[in-house]
Design an enzyme around this catalytic site. Structure first.
Site, PDB file in Angstrom:
ATOM      1  N   GLU A 167       0.858  -1.269  -0.067  1.00 55.24           N
ATOM      2  CA  GLU A 167      -0.057   0.168  -0.094  1.00 55.24           C
ATOM      3  C   GLU A 167       0.877   1.240  -0.078  1.00 55.24           C
ATOM      4  O   GLU A 167       0.644   2.126   1.023  1.00 55.24           O
ATOM      5  CB  GLU A 167      -0.990   0.056   1.179  1.00 55.24           C
ATOM      6  N   GLU A 197      -5.896  -7.911  -0.711  1.00 58.56           N
ATOM      7  CA  GLU A 197      -6.492  -7.843   0.537  1.00 58.56           C
ATOM      8  C   GLU A 197      -7.995  -7.339   0.462  1.00 58.56           C
ATOM      9  O   GLU A 197      -8.260  -6.372  -0.194  1.00 58.56           O
ATOM     10  CB  GLU A 197      -5.935  -6.797   1.587  1.00 58.56           C
TER      11      GLU A 197
HETATM   12  C1  BG6 Z   1      -4.259  -3.116   5.386  1.00 55.28           C
HETATM   13  C2  BG6 Z   1      -2.893  -3.477   5.718  1.00 55.28           C
HETATM   14  O1  BG6 Z   1      -4.222  -1.451   4.981  1.00 55.28           O
HETATM   15  O2  BG6 Z   1      -5.370  -3.073   6.200  1.00 55.28           O
HETATM   16  C3  BG6 Z   1      -2.927  -4.407   6.803  1.00 55.28           C
HETATM   17  O3  BG6 Z   1      -2.098  -3.872   4.538  1.00 55.28           O
HETATM   18  C4  BG6 Z   1      -4.078  -4.062   7.772  1.00 55.28           C
HETATM   19  O4  BG6 Z   1      -1.773  -4.363   7.535  1.00 55.28           O
HETATM   20  C5  BG6 Z   1      -5.306  -4.246   7.159  1.00 55.28           C
HETATM   21  O5  BG6 Z   1      -4.278  -5.234   9.067  1.00 55.28           O
HETATM   22  C6  BG6 Z   1      -6.628  -3.981   7.885  1.00 55.28           C
HETATM   23  O6  BG6 Z   1      -6.473  -2.801   8.681  1.00 55.28           O
HETATM   24  P1  BG6 Z   1      -6.536  -2.848  10.385  1.00 55.28           P
HETATM   25  O7  BG6 Z   1      -6.047  -1.893  10.908  1.00 55.28           O
HETATM   26  O8  BG6 Z   1      -8.058  -3.247  10.623  1.00 55.28           O
HETATM   27  O9  BG6 Z   1      -5.725  -4.148  10.916  1.00 55.28           O
END
Ligand code: BG6
Length: 476
Positions: free
Chosen positions: A188, A376
């Protein structure tokens, strides 16, 4: 013929990252890494730690013997990976993305030799995935770096980080040649406002203008990524490099042309990373953006030759929410988003917008004409264990609606490589360093203070996702 089924070789899978799952923060010759400095912040999401940290705050965390630092323990994947991978195989995934913790390979970043124990650990993990028929996707930098680098060099603010990072990547890419084919140099890369300290490692007291410093640090990082992209092909022509952003794409608040133009400008600022990393040069609008703010990003004429190596093979995307902006809100660079009355939000204020995923996939494909890998997507939620079971229909609904839109995007003619859910096993949250923001289809019995057995329990969503994968997305 437009194919509106998921392609035969579609990579269904999951994604996690070293610093949120491994634990073992001071084992195996590992150096201290930035996420090891974060305490649990549930309920304190307004705090600026993660976003910006001063040298003193870093030193305080290094000397703190009392507080609980959740990343130091993670879910102990460092030791439990063989059993965890067994569960992932049972889930049926074809592909798994994780990251390499830089400080396991070069504990201080600038050490003369790599730490063999760290390399061996990742080799064992990668071999275990391959043995189980799971294709590894490796992120080289996922919101972390050895703590020595911010303290000694001001992180990415210094051009000295470029050869340091390139050497680390080269070491890893040579070691895992032929085993890993998909590489993401930086997770990201566009997230420089919310995660800037973990990502860029620039102590805020060490620079005059923090905002300018972020763009300068980014420029150095981009130069390093371009060199890594070139090197990856030299090491193994089969290597595929992904330029990855997270969705910060915004809708205009109204159809007032001023709001529509604001959304366009906002989105350009999110996409310029991809512009550079796929087209090999900065777009003119970014030079104008820097000029109008008097930002000196340290750009040199000779950088042009290096930027030309920026030719990623695919676009990597993480998608959690969409944004909305208007003419006024985009002037706040740190936090340009405003409320969207048409969308619901999760407990952490993240909008839920499945159609936004299709919107963005179309926009990215129209713009770059490159295959897209959904690296993701997923829902963070508070799960409740009832008589040893977790009935998480909210997660099933969320994932189903997003995968339906993904399928629509396939029907729109977009070449999509695969879809990786975040994170199939519960891990520590990145933004709040808490355990209670859970994404997994596999529950982990650890709480925000690190108490619990660590036992893994399959949630209802495990069985649902297993079926999705086994039917190649026919049964959503
Ligand atoms: C993404 C990241 O932006 O979001 C992850 O690459 C992160 O590392 C994921 O865990 C979800 O965000 P969070 O803050 O809910 O864990």
């Amino acid at each position: 013929m437009i194919n509106y089924k998921f392609p035969e070789n579609f990579l269904w899978g999951g994604a996690m990252t070293a610093s949120q799952c491994e634990g073992a923060w001071n084992q195996g010759g590992k150096g201290i890494s930035l996420p090891d400095l974060l305490v649990n912040r549930s309920g304190d999401l307004k705090s600026k730690i993660n976003v910006e940290m001063t040298t003193q705050e870093v030193l305080n965390a290094l000397n703190d013997k009392i507080s609980y630092f959740p990343r130091r323990k993670g879910i102990d994947f460092y030791h439990s990976y063989p059993e965890d991978i067994k569960l992932l195989k049972e889930l049926g995934i074809k592909c798994f993305r994780t990251s390499i913790n830089w400080a396991r390979i070069f504990p201080d970043g600038d050490n003369e030799h790599p730490n063999e124990e760290g390399l061996q650990f990742y080799e064992n993990v990668i071999d275990e995935f391959i043995k189980n028929g799971i294709e590894p996707v490796i992120t080289l930098s996922h919101y972390e770096m050895p703590v020595n680098l911010p303290l000694k060099y001001k992180g990415w603010y210094s051009r000295e980080l470029i050869p340091i990072f390139v050497r680390y990547c080269e070491t890893v890419m040579r070691r895992f040649k032929g085993k890993v084919h998909y590489w993401i140099p930086v997770n990201e890369i566009n997230l420089i406002m919310q995660e800037s300290f973990l990502h860029l490692g620039v102590p805020s007291d060490q620079v005059e203008n923090v905002m300018e410093a972020k763009y300068r640090a980014l420029h150095n990082e981009i130069l390093a990524v371009c060199q890594v992209t070139k090197l990856a092909k030299e090491i193994d022509p089969e290597n595929k490099i992904g330029a990855m952003i997270t969705s910060q794409t915004a809708y205009p608040k109204t159809c007032n042309p001023k709001d529509a133009f604001a959304a366009l400008q906002h989105n350009q600022r999110e996409y310029y990373f991809l512009d550079v990393l796929t087209r090999g040069k900065y777009p003119g609008y970014m030079f104008r953006f820097f000029e109008e703010r008097n930002f000196d990003i340290g750009y040199k004429d000779s950088d042009e030759e290096i930027l030309k190596y920026g030719r990623a093979d695919f676009i990597g995307l993480s998608y959690y929410f969409s944004r909305t902006v208007d003419e006024k809100s985009i002037t706040n660079l740190r936090s340009p988003g405003i409320n969207n009355e048409y969308l619901e939000e999760n407990a952490w204020g993240w909008t839920i917008d499945p159609l936004g995923l299709r919107f963005l996939l179309n926009e990215l494909y129209d713009r770059y004409q490159l295959p897209i890998f959904l690296l993701e997507f997923g829902l963070g939620a508070h799960d409740v264990v009832e008589e040893g079971k977790i009935h998480d229909d909210y997660r099933i609904n969320y994932m189903r609606e997003h995968l339906q839109q993904l399928k629509e995007a396939v029907h729109d003619g977009i070449p999509i490589i695969g879809a990786l859910m975040w994170a199939p096993i519960d891990i520590v949250s990145n933004s709040s360093s808490e355990m209670s923001k859970r994404y997994g289809v596999i529950y982990v019995d650890i709480d925000d203070e690190g108490h619990g057995t660590g036992k893994r329990i399959k949630k209802d969503s495990f069985y649902w996702f297993q079926k999705v994968i086994s039917t190649n997305g026919e049964k959503l």
